[in-house]
Design an enzyme around this catalytic site. Structure first.
Site, PDB file in Angstrom:
ATOM      1  N   GLY A 216       0.807  -1.215   0.000  1.00  0.00           N
ATOM      2  CA  GLY A 216       0.000   0.000   0.000  1.00  0.00           C
ATOM      3  C   GLY A 216       0.835   1.257   0.000  1.00  0.00           C
ATOM      4  O   GLY A 216       1.969   1.293  -0.471  1.00  0.00           O
ATOM      5  N   ASP A 241      -5.555  -7.900  -6.931  1.00  0.00           N
ATOM      6  CA  ASP A 241      -5.140  -7.815  -5.530  1.00  0.00           C
ATOM      7  C   ASP A 241      -3.960  -6.866  -5.421  1.00  0.00           C
ATOM      8  O   ASP A 241      -2.881  -7.131  -5.961  1.00  0.00           O
ATOM      9  CB  ASP A 241      -4.750  -9.208  -5.008  1.00  0.00           C
ATOM     10  CG  ASP A 241      -5.925 -10.177  -5.037  1.00  0.00           C
ATOM     11  OD1 ASP A 241      -7.042  -9.754  -4.703  1.00  0.00           O
ATOM     12  OD2 ASP A 241      -5.710 -11.343  -5.422  1.00  0.00           O
ATOM     13  N   LEU A 242      -4.148  -5.766  -4.724  1.00  0.00           N
ATOM     14  CA  LEU A 242      -3.148  -4.699  -4.655  1.00  0.00           C
ATOM     15  C   LEU A 242      -1.800  -5.226  -4.182  1.00  0.00           C
ATOM     16  O   LEU A 242      -1.687  -5.814  -3.096  1.00  0.00           O
ATOM     17  CB  LEU A 242      -3.632  -3.593  -3.711  1.00  0.00           C
ATOM     18  CG  LEU A 242      -2.696  -2.379  -3.558  1.00  0.00           C
ATOM     19  CD1 LEU A 242      -2.543  -1.646  -4.884  1.00  0.00           C
ATOM     20  CD2 LEU A 242      -3.211  -1.443  -2.479  1.00  0.00           C
ATOM     21  N   ASP A 243      -0.766  -5.017  -5.015  1.00  0.00           N
ATOM     22  CA  ASP A 243       0.624  -5.357  -4.692  1.00  0.00           C
ATOM     23  C   ASP A 243       0.823  -6.846  -4.382  1.00  0.00           C
ATOM     24  O   ASP A 243       1.755  -7.222  -3.672  1.00  0.00           O
ATOM     25  CB  ASP A 243       1.120  -4.520  -3.501  1.00  0.00           C
ATOM     26  CG  ASP A 243       1.139  -3.038  -3.813  1.00  0.00           C
ATOM     27  OD1 ASP A 243       1.315  -2.686  -4.987  1.00  0.00           O
ATOM     28  OD2 ASP A 243       0.966  -2.233  -2.876  1.00  0.00           O
ATOM     29  N   GLU A 244      -0.024  -7.714  -4.924  1.00  0.00           N
ATOM     30  CA  GLU A 244       0.088  -9.141  -4.642  1.00  0.00           C
ATOM     31  C   GLU A 244       0.222  -9.981  -5.905  1.00  0.00           C
ATOM     32  O   GLU A 244       0.066 -11.204  -5.860  1.00  0.00           O
ATOM     33  CB  GLU A 244      -1.109  -9.618  -3.803  1.00  0.00           C
ATOM     34  CG  GLU A 244      -1.130  -9.014  -2.408  1.00  0.00           C
ATOM     35  CD  GLU A 244      -2.210  -9.608  -1.527  1.00  0.00           C
ATOM     36  OE1 GLU A 244      -2.771 -10.662  -1.895  1.00  0.00           O
ATOM     37  OE2 GLU A 244      -2.498  -9.024  -0.473  1.00  0.00           O
TER      38      GLU A 244
END
Length: 299
Positions: A216, A241-244
């Site tokens: 994040g 999926d944020l940053d995944e």
């Protein structure tokens, strides 16, 4: 621009007969033998080969082969047609690409310039063999720099109210330019699920943290508060999926109690730009195969 074109022409002349074959399939005996025999029958000479199995007993097998074959550009479609029989036999996911195919790249950027500049310098020096087709930004800050390299620059502002409209414009541009890969060079906007779905496994991001730690916003502030002894950067494919998304490359640098937030940011910027360049280079050279939420990277 002249020097970049000179590098491209030299590359084209040197590798006009070279191609790459990437394969993933259920592991079983005979895969390498079948592939190499087929290439031999096509008059090919293998110059590089890498392979990996998640488990020889029921796992997934991955193979990347570079080879030289006379008149490969003219024969590519015929070779693909003949290889389809082997691919079906071993249940392969595969692709054959010409070494000289220049992937079309779009760069997205906001206000920070370090990753963008590193990409442009490496491209100009002939280290990134690709067609840098355009740059898209939600700010005007980078226009002069980008246009000095002879690359079109498109300013598309983004607000909460105009996000959907802005992404429509971006998608239209990317399709007009027939873009192969999108690079987020510190583009500080979260892409919508629709945008990501339009370009699956074709969006590369640089995250200014050593994922999965400090995902994040404001990761350096998070790292400073935790008193970390290592900071890093992560380049990955973008998913919903944020940053995944699947990680392509990471690197780290040691820090200690004497380093404040601004020091961490300065050191982090150095790591970010080198990690992003390496990730893009490997993608351009077809060295990355996505498997589930991981990557197999044949360096």
């Amino acid at each position: 621009m002249y020097f970049q074109q000179k590098h491209v022409q030299k590359f084209m002349d040197k590798y006009e007969d070279r191609a790459r074959l990437l394969i993933s399939c259920p592991d079983q005996p005979g895969i390498v033998a079948a592939v190499t025999t087929f290439l031999y029958e096509q008059g090919a000479n293998i110059v590089e080969s890498s392979q990996y199995s998640t488990d020889p007993e029921g796992g997934t097998f991955f193979l990347r082969i570079e080879f030289d074959a006379p008149n490969i550009s003219k024969r590519k479609e015929a070779i693909e047609g003949e290889f389809a029989t082997i691919a079906q036999q071993f249940e392969m996911k595969w692709r054959l690409s010409l070494h000289t195919h220049m992937k079309k790249v779009a760069i997205f950027v906001s206000k920070e310039e370090h990753c963008l500049l590193e990409l442009l310098w490496e491209w100009q020096a002939g280290e990134l063999l690709a067609d840098f087709a355009l740059v898209i930004s939600n700010h005007e800050h980078m226009r002069e720099i980008v246009e000095s390299f002879g690359i079109p620059y498109y300013y598309i502002p983004v607000t909460k109210e105009t996000k959907q409209e802005a992404e429509e414009k971006q998608i239209q541009l990317l399709k007009e330019y027939d873009i192969d890969v999108i690079v987020l060079a510190r583009y500080m906007q979260i892409l919508s699920p629709r945008f990501v779905a339009t370009f699956p496994a074709r969006i590369i991001n640089i995250h200014h943290s050593f994922l999965p730690a400090f995902i994040g916003a404001r990761p350096y502030e998070q790292a400073y508060r935790r008193g970390v002894k290592l900071i890093g950067a992560t380049s990955h494919y973008v998913t919903d999926d944020l940053d995944e998304g699947p990680i392509i490359e990471q690197d780290v640098e040691r820090v200690d109690h004497k380093h404040h937030v601004e020091d961490l940011k300065r050191i982090g910027r150095m790591i970010e730009k080198t990690v992003l360049v390496r990730a893009l280079k490997w993608h351009l050279e077809d060295r990355v195969i996505i498997h589930e939420n991981k990557t197999i990277v044949f360096k």
